[in-house]
Structures are given as structure tokens and as C-alpha cells.
Enzyme design. Structure first.
Site, PDB file in Angstrom:
ATOM      1  CB  CYS A 293      -5.157  -0.815   4.246  1.00  0.00           C
ATOM      2  SG  CYS A 293      -5.628  -1.000   5.947  1.00  0.00           S
TER       3      CYS A 293
ATOM      4  N   GLY B 252       0.721  -3.959   3.846  1.00  0.00           N
ATOM      5  CA  GLY B 252       0.160  -4.492   5.079  1.00  0.00           C
ATOM      6  C   GLY B 252       0.445  -5.966   5.206  1.00  0.00           C
TER       7      GLY B 252
ATOM      8  CG  ASN C  83      -5.144   2.580   1.994  1.00  0.00           C
ATOM      9  OD1 ASN C  83      -4.510   2.942   1.018  1.00  0.00           O
ATOM     10  ND2 ASN C  83      -4.638   2.662   3.215  1.00  0.00           N
ATOM     11  N   GLY C  84      -7.080   3.909   4.734  1.00  0.00           N
ATOM     12  CA  GLY C  84      -7.194   5.282   5.219  1.00  0.00           C
ATOM     13  C   GLY C  84      -7.599   5.302   6.668  1.00  0.00           C
TER      14      GLY C  84
ATOM     15  CE1 TYR D 228      10.060   2.526   3.787  1.00  0.00           C
ATOM     16  CE2 TYR D 228       7.945   2.886   4.846  1.00  0.00           C
ATOM     17  CZ  TYR D 228       9.071   2.118   4.665  1.00  0.00           C
ATOM     18  OH  TYR D 228       9.218   0.943   5.342  1.00  0.00           O
TER      19      TYR D 228
END
Ligand code: SF4
Length: 478
Positions: free
Chosen positions: A13, A39, A113-114, A253
Site C-alpha cells: 500500500c 500498489g 499501509n502495513g 527494493y
């Protein structure tokens, strides 16, 4: 649609929020556009005009999801947005965010996000007490806790609800008249704070601020709750202190190289990874070739440090990603070939150092090595700018099971044989940590060590990530 079979870890996300801007929804659209790499499954925006919160969510890319009519409907000076990635197979609009509810505290929309490691047990308890869930998302648990809170204010209800969840959460929430940003006490996922004129901006990565001309101020601190309203910005620290656990894979990354993440330039860190890799794992060769795009920064560092010239021996087609018509007759390794093409004049007769950021299953790396050899390379030496990936992530990153991670089940010699490379070598954990300046032990590196900074109830291991895989049976891996 996203490539479900790409041999990479996938971030799940990106979040964005802006308070106090006359074009809040448009700014959020642009912010999400810059965060698209985090995302690609769904995108959504919620906006408030002070009276009402409206939301628009759809499956697909940001640019395809919103048009000017949709954005015009999202009126108001405050907006939040979300891009989501999922590999669970089924794509459900019900799991897209922002999730908007109306409860005794009024309307609230949330972007996350998570991944919450205790979401299942909380969800079971809530269901037992009569809650009805609309999605399989762990994020919805926070909203149920919020709706049930008897606290006297929105802030207190938010704090009460987020204090009950554990794991990784960078949250941006929107009520009728305020924006609230929350970062978990470990700081797993990034969340940056900035200004655009009089407006306040929060977002997963600073590249979103660059696009709209906002200025980065600082990160939302781990364990911080930021409440932004017409009265100004208030910082609350409701959580007990906890060890920091910034996701080191953001630097390896996930994040865009033009972003600052956890206060560091991703490009600088990634280039340093390459430099250290060259010192740790030298090899006689004629050219350094990055696997684009993920290996480019590290390859530049490797070439600079080793003195071996950098050449773009693989060209990426940037316009793949949407559906395309495959030929009836099978083309060998079509999936990789359509994305990457070797440059024969660079590779033919050369000893090649092929630099990439990671190997997950190894299937794609094997095809790329074959492709480089077929273009005439005399030797192919694979160099990876992080340590062997041996464990899945439970903190908001989509990873295969341990048994599918090639480095968890194979020695380096076996990986070299499988890839049909002349040599394979990885960066050491010490090298990785020194590149991010991890003096205070502030990074999570569980996918390289198998040691997890936040424990999870044992039965939750089978779900890997509730947000994505609730409807899948995944064998226990630990
Ligand atoms: S396990 Fe790996 S991917 Fe997950 S948060 Fe930790 S460093 Fe990041």
C-alpha cells in the site's frame, strides 16, 4: 493488472493525505499517481467538505480509476487516498481503501499501509460480540474498535482503537473536519510529513510531495498520532516506547529511488549497497549489467567501486503492465521476454556481472541468466544487493511461504546451479546494515534472519497476512 507472478516481494500500500488545500482531491490523485509503485490493484480517495465525507474507490491504476468528473464530486479542503497491492488471487473492491463508515463518533475514512498481527484474534472477538465485517481486510478491525469506543472525543476514540492493535500500521484517517495520521510505535512503514503552502501533507514516500510541489518537513514519528484540524496540528504520543523496526526492504527494493525514506535518500542507500557488494564480492569481468529497474542503483555503485564499466545490457519495456494479447503459439519465457530484452552488442563475448536487488523464488533470475547467455555472454556472475531472503514477512509485505523462498531451502552452490550462473553472491547482513547506518538497531531485517521484532499469535502464522489471504489456506511455516 499487476503481474501476479513477478518474482519479487510486493509492497501492499501507499497512503496520502492533505489538509487545508482548495483542490484536496486533485492533489491526492497526484500523490497517489506518484505512489503507484506501492500498489496497483485498487485506488481510492475520500474527501470532506466540512459537512460530509465522500469516497470513490475502484480496481485498477490511479490514472484509469479517476476522471475529472469523479474528482469534482470529491469536494472539500481535506482528502486522503490509498493505493493497494494484493496477490491473494481474488481482487475485491470491498478490500479497497479508503474504508468509510458512519458511527456514533460521525463519519470516518481510513487508509492503512502495513499489517496487523493480532487482527484475527480481535476480529474473532468482535464477531462474537455482534460485529458484522464488510471485508477481509485487517484495517476494518480498527474501525470496529473505533465505532465501539465510548471515548468522548474523536482523538480519544482513535487512540483507544489503535492502542489495541499490534504490528505494522501507517494510517491516515479523515473525519468531517480533521485529518489524523498514526504510525505504529516500531515505525515499520514510512510516513512523511510536509507542507504545501498552508496545507499539511502526509504520505508514504517523499516522491509524492515532489510531484505536487510540497516541502518535506519530517517523518511522522514512530508511535505518534498527528491530528490536523482548523485549530492547527497536534502531536500526541500515546504508545509506550517500543524498539524501532523500520522495514529495511523499503531501501532495498520497495521505495522509489527519488524518495527519502526513514530520513535517508533511497538512491544513496541503494548505490551504497552496490559499492559494499563490490568490496565484499568482487569478480573479474568486462561489464556490470543491472536488471532494470530494480538493480540499477546498486549496479551503479558496484561499477563505480569495482572500476568495471556499467552497461545497460538489458532493456526494459516500460509499457508492459496492462493486459496484452499473447500469441496462440507458445513463446518460451514470454513473461520475461516481453518485459526485458538483451542488448547483444553489449553482452556478446563478455564476462557479465548481473546485479539485482533480490532473489525470491529464483524463477525469474534463472530466465534472465539464460537470456543473457543466449545473447552471447561468456560468463554470468549474479550479484545480489541484499542478503539471502529466507523468511516471510508478517508486517505488510506480500511474500511467498518459506518453502518457496529459494534461499531458505538451497545453499548458494545449489542456487548457482539452479540459475545456471557461473557464480552467485549476496551482500552480507553487516553490509546491508552499514549502508542504512543502523547503529541503533532501528531496522527490521526479519526476512533475512527469521527473527521477528513483533511476535504474532501462533495460529495467525497460518494466515501470513490477514489483509490479503484470509480466504486462502496457507500451511503453518513456523
Ligand atoms: S520482514 Fe522484511 S519485508 Fe517485512 S518488514 Fe521486516 S524487513 Fe520489511
Amino acid at each position: 493488472m499487476p503481474d501476479k507472478h513477478a518474482d519479487k516481494f510486493k509492497d501492499e500500500c501507499g497512503v496520502f493525505g492533505i489538509f487545508g488545500h482548495p483542490e484536496a482531491a486533485n492533489m491526492t490523485y497526484l500523490g497517489l499517481y506518484a505512489l503507484q509503485h506501492r500498489g496497483q490493484e485498487s485506488a481510492g480517495i475520500a474527501a470532506s467538505d466540512g459537512e460530509q465525507v465522500r469516497v470513490s474507490r475502484a480496481m485498477g491504476y490511479v490514472a484509469d480509476t479517476f476522471d475529472s468528473a469523479t474528482l469534482a464530486h470529491l469536494t472539500g479542503q481535506v482528502a486522503i487516498g490509498h493505493v493497494r497491492y494484493s496477490t491473494s488471487g481474488e481482487s475485491h473492491l470491498s478490500n479497497a481503501q479508503p474504508i468509510l463508515i458512519d458511527c456514533a463518533h460521525g463519519q470516518i475514512a481510513i487508509c492503512h499501509n502495513g499489517n496487523l498481527v493480532n487482527a484475527l484474534e480481535l476480529r474473532d472477538e468482535l464477531v462474537r460480540q455482534g460485529s458484522i465485517f464488510q471485508s477481509s481486510s485487517d484495517t476494518e478491525v480498527i474501525l470496529h474498535l473505533y465505532a465501539r469506543s465510548k471515548a468522548g472525543s474523536v482523538e480519544s476514540a482513535v487512540i483507544e482503537s489503535v492502542s489495541q492493535v499490534r504490528g505494522a500500521f501507517s494510517l491516515v484517517m479523515l473525519t468531517r473536519d480533521r485529518m489524523i495520521a498514526v504510525r505504529d510505535p516500531h515505525g515499520f512503514r514510512p510516513l512523511a510529513l510536509g507542507r504545501l503552502g498552508e496545507a499539511t501533507v502526509v504520505c508514504s514516500e517523499t516522491c509524492a510531495m515532489d510531484l505536487i510541489g510540497a516541502t518535506y518537513l519530517r517523518d511522522v514519528e514512530p508511535g505518534e498520532v498527528l491530528v490536523v484540524s482548523a485549530e492547527g496540528m497536534r502531536s500526541i504520543k500515546p504508545f509506550p516506547p517500543a524498539p524501532l523496526a523500520h522495514c529495511i526492504f523499503e531501501h532495498v527494493y520497495f521505495a522509489r529511488p527519488d524518495s527519502y525514506v526513514f530520513g535517508k535518500s533511497v538512491n544513496e542507500v541503494r548505490t551504497d549497497l552496490g559499492r559494499i557488494l563490490a568490496r565484499e564480492q568482487p569478480v573479474a569481468a568486462d561489464v556490470v549489467v543491472p536488471v532494470p529497474d530494480s538493480g540499477v542503483c546498486a549496479a551503479m555503485g558496484y561499477a563505480e567501486e569495482s572500476g568495471v564499466p556499467l552497461r545497460m545490457g538489458l532493456i526494459r519495456n516500460h509499457y508492459v503492465g496492462r493486459t496484452f494479447i499473447q500469441p496462440q503459439s507458445a513463446i518460451r519465457h514470454f513473461g520475461v521476454k516481453v518485459k526485458l530484452n538483451p542488448v547483444k552488442s553489449i553482452l556478446d563475448g563478455r564476462r557479465v556481472i548481473l546485479v539485482d536487488d533480490s532473489i525470491v523464488r529464483g524463477t525469474t533470475s534463472r530466465k534472465i541468466v539464460k537470456m543473457v547467455r543466449a545473447a552471447g555472454a561468456k560468463e554470468v556472475h549474479v550479484r545480489i544487493s541484499c542478503p539471502p531472503t529466507i523468511s516471510p514477512c508478517f508486517y505488510g509485505v506480500d511474500t511467498p511461504q518459506r518453502s518457496e523462498l529459494i534461499a531458505a531451502t538451497h545453499t548458494i552452490a545449489e542456487i548457482t546451479t539452479y540459475l545456471e550462473a557461473d557464480s552467485v553472491a549476496y551482500l552480507s547482513l553487516e553490509g546491508l546494515m552499514s549502508a542504512v547506518g543502523n547503529e541503533r538497531g532501528s531496522y527490521c531485517s526479519s526476512c533475512y534472519t527469521g527473527r521477528y521484532p513483533v511476535e504474532f499469535p501462533r495460529d495467525e502464522v497460518s494466515y501470513l497476512q490477514l489483509a490479503l489471504k484470509l480466504d486462502k489456506t496457507v500451511p503453518v511455516t513456523k
